[in-house]
Design a protein around this motif. Structure first.
Motif, PDB file in Angstrom:
ATOM      1  N   PHE A 278       0.834  -1.209   0.000  1.00  0.00           N
ATOM      2  CA  PHE A 278       0.000   0.000   0.000  1.00  0.00           C
ATOM      3  C   PHE A 278       0.868   1.259   0.000  1.00  0.00           C
ATOM      4  CE2 PHE A 278      -2.098   3.390   2.405  1.00  0.00           C
ATOM      5  CZ  PHE A 278      -3.258   3.551   1.658  1.00  0.00           C
ATOM      6  N   SER A 282       1.228   3.842  -3.065  1.00  0.00           N
ATOM      7  CA  SER A 282       0.875   5.239  -2.765  1.00  0.00           C
ATOM      8  C   SER A 282       1.963   6.190  -3.255  1.00  0.00           C
ATOM      9  CB  SER A 282       0.656   5.419  -1.259  1.00  0.00           C
ATOM     10  OG  SER A 282      -0.447   4.665  -0.823  1.00  0.00           O
ATOM     11  N   THR A 375     -12.824  -0.980   3.604  1.00  0.00           N
ATOM     12  CA  THR A 375     -11.761  -0.177   4.223  1.00  0.00           C
ATOM     13  C   THR A 375     -10.616   0.096   3.244  1.00  0.00           C
ATOM     14  OG1 THR A 375     -10.873  -2.247   5.138  1.00  0.00           O
ATOM     15  CG2 THR A 375     -12.251  -0.905   6.583  1.00  0.00           C
ATOM     16  N   ASP A 376     -10.375  -0.844   2.311  1.00  0.00           N
ATOM     17  CA  ASP A 376      -9.336  -0.606   1.303  1.00  0.00           C
ATOM     18  C   ASP A 376      -9.718   0.575   0.412  1.00  0.00           C
ATOM     19  OD1 ASP A 376      -7.858  -2.709   2.263  1.00  0.00           O
ATOM     20  OD2 ASP A 376      -8.633  -4.156   0.811  1.00  0.00           O
ATOM     21  N   TRP A 379      -9.168   3.776   2.584  1.00  0.00           N
ATOM     22  CA  TRP A 379      -7.778   4.195   2.733  1.00  0.00           C
ATOM     23  C   TRP A 379      -7.187   4.665   1.405  1.00  0.00           C
ATOM     24  CZ3 TRP A 379      -5.915   5.587   7.098  1.00  0.00           C
ATOM     25  CH2 TRP A 379      -6.339   4.986   8.276  1.00  0.00           C
ATOM     26  N   THR A 380      -7.633   4.057   0.322  1.00  0.00           N
ATOM     27  CA  THR A 380      -7.187   4.523  -0.995  1.00  0.00           C
ATOM     28  C   THR A 380      -7.676   5.938  -1.247  1.00  0.00           C
ATOM     29  OG1 THR A 380      -7.202   2.264  -1.862  1.00  0.00           O
ATOM     30  CG2 THR A 380      -7.252   4.054  -3.470  1.00  0.00           C
ATOM     31  N   ILE A 382      -8.429   8.179   1.036  1.00  0.00           N
ATOM     32  CA  ILE A 382      -7.683   9.078   1.932  1.00  0.00           C
ATOM     33  C   ILE A 382      -6.302   9.379   1.363  1.00  0.00           C
ATOM     34  CG2 ILE A 382      -6.581   9.232   4.196  1.00  0.00           C
ATOM     35  CD1 ILE A 382      -8.952   7.693   5.337  1.00  0.00           C
ATOM     36  N   ALA A 383      -5.652   8.342   0.792  1.00  0.00           N
ATOM     37  CA  ALA A 383      -4.334   8.548   0.192  1.00  0.00           C
ATOM     38  C   ALA A 383      -4.419   9.522  -0.973  1.00  0.00           C
ATOM     39  CB  ALA A 383      -3.766   7.212  -0.283  1.00  0.00           C
TER      40      ALA A 383
END
Length: 407
Positions: A278, A282, A375-376, A379-380, A382-383
Motif C-alpha cells: 500500500f 501510494s 476499508t481498502d 484508505w485509498t 484518503i491517500a
C-alpha cells in the motif's frame, strides 16, 4: 525538471497553451485513475490470498485448540474432558497426541509429525478444502490406518494399492539399561496401513501423518497425557464466545487459540506485506500526481493576469489558494473515482470468471483469489486526498502571491 518547466512555460506563450493545459490535466487524471485502480486490485488480491490461507488452514486446524502453557503435554481425566464437552457451544471434542517420529516405507525414510486423534476427528469437517486420494478413514484398534500428507507420501514413494507393504513408525525411548548394546531398546516400533493421501498446504503435506490416538498412545507411551485438545463449535455459535467460556473454565494453565492465533505469525506477515505494498503504490500514485502540480503551475502562469484582476477586485490570498486547490481536487477526484470504479469492476470479473490464472496446475485454486473490503477503498481515497492536497498546495501558494500591479 527545471528545463522541462522552462520549455513548458515558453510553450504557454503560444496560441495552443490552453490545449496544452487541457491535455496535461487529462494525463494527470489518467495517471491518478490507473494508480488508484492498481492499488484497489492489489489490495483485493492480498485479501483474497489471506482468506484462502485461512480456509486451507481451517480445513486442517481446529476451530479452537487447547494446549498447556507449561510443557508440551498434560494429563487428562474423564471429568476434566466432560467439563469441556458440557461447555455451552462445544459440539465435538477431539483428543490429540502429536510428536515427531521416523517413518520407513520399503527402503525410504522420512522424519515427520505423527498426529494421533480421536475417532471423531473426521466428524469435524476436516479436509473439506484440498484434495484427497484413497479412503479417508482411520481404521480400527486392531487394524489402524493412517492418512498421509502428499509430500510425505512422495518422499517415501508410497503406494496405496500395495496391500503387502505397511508403513513402519519409529519413536525414540529411554532404554531400561543405560549400558545396553541392543538398538531395539532405544526406540519403539509399530506398523500401520496407509489409507489415503491429503493435499491442503505444503506445510501440512510435507510434515503430517494422521493416525488413531490409541495407536499413537501405545507407540509413544503417553498414557493419559495429551498434547492438545481440539474443539469444534456448534453451528451458529460465535467462536469467540466459546473461547471466552473455555478460558474461564481452564484458567491460566491452558491456552485456547482460534485458527488465526494458531498461525498468527504467518497472517501477521501477510498484513505487513499488504501494508508495504500500500505504501509503495501510494508513492507511485504520488509520482503520477506530479502532473497535477505541473498543470496547476502552468495554469498559475497562464492565469496570472486574471488572478491579478481578482485581487484588484478585493479577492484575498485565501480565496486564490482555494480556487487552485479545488481545481487540483477536481482532477484528482475524477481520476480516483474512475480508478475505484475500474478496480471494482475488474475485481468483480476476476472473482466471478477468473480471467487471470495462477499458472500452477497443482494449485488448490486455478485463479488469483480476490476479496474487496470497503476499508481498502476508504484508505485509498484518503491517500488520494492527501496526495492531491500536497500536489495542489504549492501552485496555489504561487498563484496567491500575484499582486494587482501585475496587470
Amino acid at each position: 525538471m527545471n528545463l522541462s518547466f522552462f520549455i513548458a512555460a515558453r510553450y504557454f506563450r503560444s496560441k495552443k497553451k490552453r490545449n496544452f493545459i487541457t491535455i496535461l490535466s487529462r494525463i494527470s487524471m489518467i495517471g491518478v485513475a490507473v494508480g488508484t485502480m492498481a492499488l484497489v486490485i492489489v489490495l483485493s488480491v492480498f485479501n483474497g490470498l489471506e482468506d484462502l490461507i485461512r480456509s486451507l488452514y481451517a480445513s486442517f486446524d481446529a476451530e479452537l485448540k487447547i494446549e498447556s502453557v507449561k510443557g508440551k503435554s498434560f494429563e487428562v481425566t474423564e471429568e476434566w474432558l466432560d467439563q469441556i464437552r458440557n461447555t455451552e457451544g462445544v459440539e465435538i471434542l477431539t483428543e490429540v497426541i502429536e510428536d515427531n517420529a521416523l517413518f520407513k516405507y520399503k527402503d525410504y525414510q522420512h522424519l515427520a509429525r505423527l498426529k494421533g486423534v480421536s475417532d471423531n476427528y473426521l466428524k469435524q469437517g476436516r479436509f473439506e478444502e484440498g484434495y484427497i486420494w484413497g479412503q479417508l478413514e482411520l481404521g480400527t484398534d486392531t487394524q489402524p490406518k493412517a492418512i498421509i500428507g502428499r509430500g510425505v507420501g512422495f518422499y517415501l514413494s508410497m503406494d496405496l494399492d500395495n496391500e503387502f507393504e505397511l508403513l513402519q513408525v519409529f519413536y525414540p525411548k529411554a532404554p531400561r539399561n543405560a549400558g545396553t548394546l541392543d538398538p531395539r531398546q532405544l526406540y519403539a516400533r509399530d506398523v500401520i496401513k496407509p489409507s489415503a493421501f491429503f493435499s491442503i498446504e505444503k506445510e501440512f503435506d510435507d510434515n503430517y501423518i494422521i493416525a488413531p490416538i490409541n495407536f499413537v498412545k501405545d507407540l509413544l507411551n503417553y498414557g493419559a497425557k495429551r498434547t492438545s485438545v481440539e474443539i469444534k463449535v456448534e453451528d451458529g455459535v460465535k467462536i469467540s464466545s466459546v473461547k471466552k467460556r473455555l478460558k474461564t473454565i481452564l484458567g491460566e494453565d491452558f491456552s485456547v487459540k482460534d485458527t488465526d492465533e494458531q498461525h498468527a505469525g504467518l497472517l501477521r506477515t501477510i498484513k505487513v506485506e499488504k501494508l508495504f505494498v500500500f505504501i509503495t503504490l501510494s508513492f507511485i500514485l504520488a509520482v503520477a500526481s506530479f502532473n497535477i502540480f505541473f498543470s496547476l503551475s502552468m495554469m498559475a502562469i497562464e492565469k496570472k493576469k486574471d488572478t491579478a484582476v481578482l485581487i484588484a477586485m478585493g479577492a484575498k490570498a485565501k480565496l486564490i489558494k482555494q480556487i487552485y486547490i479545488k481545481q487540483g481536487a477536481i482532477i484528482a477526484f475524477t481520476g480516483a473515482t474512475i480508478g475505484l470504479a475500474l478496480g471494482f469492476i475488474i475485481c468483480l470479473i476476476q472473482d466471478r470468471y477468473g480471467i487471470v490464472s495462477l499458472g500452477i496446475s497443482s494449485s488448490v485454486i486455478d485463479n488469483y483469489p480476490v476479496k474487496m473490503i470497503w476499508t481498502d477503498f476508504l484508505w485509498t481515497s484518503i491517500a488520494v486526498i492527501t496526495i492531491t492536497f500536497v500536489a495542489s498546495y504549492r501552485p496555489a501558494v504561487i498563484a496567491s502571491r500575484v499582486k494587482s500591479t501585475d496587470l
